[in-house]
Design a protein around this motif. Structure first.
Motif, short mmCIF file in Angstrom:
data_model
loop_
_atom_site.label_atom_id
_atom_site.label_comp_id
_atom_site.label_asym_id
_atom_site.label_seq_id
_atom_site.Cartn_x
_atom_site.Cartn_y
_atom_site.Cartn_z
N THR A 1 64.50 0.99 3.60
CA THR A 1 65.92 1.34 3.54
C THR A 1 66.12 2.78 3.98
O THR A 1 67.14 3.13 4.57
CB THR A 1 66.43 1.16 2.10
OG1 THR A 1 66.22 -0.20 1.72
CG2 THR A 1 67.91 1.48 1.99
N TRP A 2 65.13 3.61 3.71
CA TRP A 2 65.25 5.05 3.96
C TRP A 2 64.86 5.34 5.40
O TRP A 2 63.79 4.96 5.85
CB TRP A 2 64.35 5.80 2.98
CG TRP A 2 64.39 5.11 1.65
CD1 TRP A 2 65.38 5.19 0.70
CD2 TRP A 2 63.43 4.18 1.14
NE1 TRP A 2 65.10 4.36 -0.35
CE2 TRP A 2 63.91 3.73 -0.12
CE3 TRP A 2 62.21 3.67 1.62
CZ2 TRP A 2 63.22 2.81 -0.90
CZ3 TRP A 2 61.54 2.75 0.85
CH2 TRP A 2 62.02 2.33 -0.39
N GLN A 3 65.72 6.02 6.14
CA GLN A 3 65.48 6.31 7.55
C GLN A 3 65.42 7.80 7.84
O GLN A 3 65.09 8.19 8.96
CB GLN A 3 66.55 5.64 8.40
CG GLN A 3 66.46 4.12 8.44
CD GLN A 3 65.20 3.64 9.15
OE1 GLN A 3 65.14 3.58 10.37
NE2 GLN A 3 64.18 3.29 8.37
N LYS A 4 65.74 8.63 6.87
CA LYS A 4 65.66 10.08 7.05
C LYS A 4 64.94 10.71 5.87
O LYS A 4 65.09 10.27 4.73
CB LYS A 4 67.07 10.69 7.15
CG LYS A 4 67.83 10.30 8.42
CD LYS A 4 69.17 11.01 8.49
CE LYS A 4 69.92 10.65 9.78
NZ LYS A 4 71.23 11.33 9.86
N VAL A 5 64.12 11.72 6.17
CA VAL A 5 63.45 12.47 5.11
C VAL A 5 64.47 13.41 4.49
O VAL A 5 64.96 14.34 5.15
CB VAL A 5 62.24 13.26 5.67
CG1 VAL A 5 61.62 14.14 4.59
CG2 VAL A 5 61.21 12.30 6.25
N THR A 6 64.81 13.16 3.23
CA THR A 6 65.90 13.90 2.59
C THR A 6 65.48 14.63 1.32
O THR A 6 66.34 15.17 0.62
CB THR A 6 67.06 12.95 2.23
OG1 THR A 6 66.57 11.93 1.34
CG2 THR A 6 67.64 12.28 3.47
N GLY A 7 64.18 14.64 1.00
CA GLY A 7 63.73 15.34 -0.21
C GLY A 7 64.20 16.78 -0.23
O GLY A 7 64.03 17.50 0.76
N LEU B 1 55.71 4.20 -2.28
CA LEU B 1 55.16 5.38 -1.62
C LEU B 1 56.13 5.89 -0.55
O LEU B 1 56.41 7.10 -0.47
CB LEU B 1 53.81 5.05 -0.99
CG LEU B 1 53.19 6.15 -0.12
CD1 LEU B 1 52.89 7.40 -0.94
CD2 LEU B 1 51.93 5.65 0.59
N LEU B 2 56.67 4.98 0.26
CA LEU B 2 57.63 5.40 1.29
C LEU B 2 58.89 5.96 0.66
O LEU B 2 59.45 6.96 1.16
CB LEU B 2 57.98 4.21 2.19
CG LEU B 2 56.85 3.68 3.08
CD1 LEU B 2 57.35 2.53 3.93
CD2 LEU B 2 56.28 4.79 3.96
N HIS B 3 59.36 5.37 -0.43
CA HIS B 3 60.54 5.88 -1.11
C HIS B 3 60.32 7.32 -1.55
O HIS B 3 61.16 8.20 -1.33
CB HIS B 3 60.85 4.99 -2.32
CG HIS B 3 62.21 5.21 -2.89
ND1 HIS B 3 62.73 4.46 -3.94
CD2 HIS B 3 63.20 6.10 -2.58
CE1 HIS B 3 63.95 4.87 -4.22
NE2 HIS B 3 64.26 5.87 -3.42
N ALA B 4 59.16 7.57 -2.15
CA ALA B 4 58.85 8.92 -2.62
C ALA B 4 58.73 9.91 -1.46
O ALA B 4 59.18 11.06 -1.56
CB ALA B 4 57.55 8.90 -3.43
#
Length: 376
Positions: free
Chosen positions: A197-203, A299-302
C-alpha cells in the motif's frame, strides 16, 4: 483495443487487511487504473463476505464456495488446491481466450481441466508453499494441526513438481525464484515484488518514544516472536515497548501484563496501526523461520513509514533490504542495539537510503506495467 483479464483470487481480496489480500487488492486497483478490464473470480469461505467495494474495479465478479475438508480431502492433492477446484469456474474461464492471472498455487487445480496450450496464464506465487506449511507445522502446538501442516507441506512439494511448464510464474522474492527454478525445474519464472500500500518513504526524521512489534498475533509465528521479545529482550532493554496486532491470545496478554513499561494493543484499526508505526522510534521485528519464503509486509510497512528497524537475518533474507536495517543475531544483540538507537534520531541520510532501496523495487505502477507485458 480493450484488454480483458481473468483474475482468480484464493480469498476475498477486500478488505486488504493481511499480506496476501494487500498484494492482490493493490494489483487489482493498479491494473484497473491502467485500463485493464478485470473479470474477477474469488473463493468466499470465511467472514470476509462479498464486499461491494470490488465492483468499481471490475467488469464482472463471480464468487465460488470453497469446499470443506471432508468434501475435498485427497491423498494426492493439497487441501488448499483441492478445495478450490470448481467446475463453474472452469466453464467461465473456458468461454473465452482472455489471459488468466491465478493468485497463488491454491488456484491452479483448475488447470488440469483446461486447454491452456494457446493461452497466457500467469501464476502469482505468494510463497514457496511447501516451506511455508513446513514452518507452520514447526511452530504449531496442536498435534492434529501440526500433522495437517506437515502433510500439506509434503503434498505441496510433490504437487509443485507437476505444475505446467506453459505458464509464467511470478514470485515475491529472489529466494522463491531460485526454488522454482532449481527445485521444481520451471523455466519461465519471474521476480514480481509484492504490491504494498505504501509507495513513498514517509518516516519522520527525529525521534519517537517507544519500540514497536506489530503483526497478526493470531498467527503462531508472530505470537512466538512477540513472546520471545517480551521474555528475552524487553526486560533487558528497559525501553517503552508496544506489541500491537489482531487477536492476541490470553497467554500473550498475560505475559505482556507482567512486563514493566510494556503495552499490548489488541485489534487496532488500520488508522491506529498506521499511527503506531509512524510514531514508533524503533521497530523490532525478529523472525524465527528456519527456512525463508516470501516477504513480510510488516517489514515494508516499517521501512516505508517508520524509523529505525532492528531485525534478524531470516526477516530480511532474500529481500536486498539488509542495508536499511540494523541486524541482531540474538536477544542480547537486540537489547544492545535498541539501547544504542533509543536516543539516536532517525536521519535524513537514512531516509534517502530507504528511498533508493525501496522506491524502484516496490513501485506498483512500474511492476504492473511489467506484469501487463507478460500477459499480452
Amino acid at each position: 483495443m480493450n484488454k480483458h483479464l481473468h483474475i482468480v483470487c484464493l480469498d476475498t481480496p477486500w478488505p486488504a487487511d493481511y499480506g496476501g489480500a494487500i498484494d492482490m487488492m493493490n494489483r487489482i486497483m493498479k491494473l484497473h487504473e491502467l485500463g485493464i478490464r478485470i473479470h474477477l473470480h474469488y473463493f468466499n469461505y470465511n467472514e470476509r463476505g462479498t464486499p461491494n467495494e470490488l465492483n468499481q474495479f471490475c467488469e464482472s465478479i463471480n464468487v465460488y464456495p470453497r469446499e470443506t475438508f471432508n468434501n475435498s480431502f485427497s491423498f494426492k492433492t493439497p487441501f488448499i488446491v483441492a478445495s478450490r477446484m470448481n467446475d463453474d469456474l472452469v466453464q467461465r474461464l473456458s468461454a473465452d481466450n482472455h489471459p488468466i492471472l491465478l493468485e497463488g498455487i491454491h488456484c491452479t487445480g483448475i488447470l488440469r481441466d483446461m486447454d491452456i496450450s494457446s493461452r497466457k496464464v500467469l501464476i502469482r506465487m505468494h510463497n514457496e508453499e511447501s516451506i511455508y506449511y513446513k514452518e507452520l507445522a514447526r511452530v504449531e502446538k496442536s498435534f492434529v494441526k501440526k500433522l495437517y501442516f506437515f502433510n500439506e507441506s509434503r503434498l505441496l512439494k510433490k504437487y509443485a513438481t507437476e505444475l505446467p511448464d506453459e505458464c509464467t510464474y511470478a514470485c515475491v522474492s529472489e529466494n522463491d525464484v531460485r526454488a522454482l527454478k532449481n527445485v521444481y525445474h520451471l523455466d519461465n519464472v519471474q521476480f514480481l515484488p509484492t504490491f504494498p500500500t505504501w509507495q513513498k518513504v514517509t518516516g519522520e526524521e527525529g525521534q519517537g518514544n517507544f519500540c514497536l512489534y506489530h503483526g497478526n498475533l493470531s498467527v503462531p509465528e508472530n505470537e512466538k516472536a512477540a513472546l520471545w521479545l517480551l521474555c528475552n529482550v524487553v526486560t533487558k532493554s528497559r525501553a517503552p515497548f508496544i506489541i500491537a496486532g489482531k487477536k492476541p491470545s490470553k497467554r500473550l496478554s498475560k505475559v505482556a501484563e507482567l512486563c514493566q513499561h510494556t503495552c499490548l494493543v489488541a485489534d487496532p484499526s488500520e488508522t491506529e496501526m498506521n499511527d503506531l508505526v509512524r510514531k514508533a522510534h524503533i521497530h523490532v521485528l525478529p523472525c524465527f523461520n528456519k527456512e525463508v519464503t516470501g516477504i513480510r509486509l510488516k517489514l515494508l510497512h516499517a521501512l516505508f513509514e517508520g524509523r529505525h528497524c532492528v531485525v534478524n537475518e531470516p526477516m530480511v533474507a532474500g529481500t536486498g533490504l539488509e542495508d536499511a536495517c540494523h541486524l541482531a543475531g540474538n536477544a542480547n544483540a537486540f537489547a544492545s542495539i535498541i539501547m544504542q538507537l533509543y536516543h539516536q534520531p532517525y536521519t535524513r541520510e537514512e531516509k534517502i537510503l530507504r528511498k533508493q532501496l525501496l522506491g524502484n523495487t516496490y513501485d506498483n505502477e512500474k511492476n504492473t506495467r511489467e506484469l501487463i507485458q507478460w500477459l499480452w
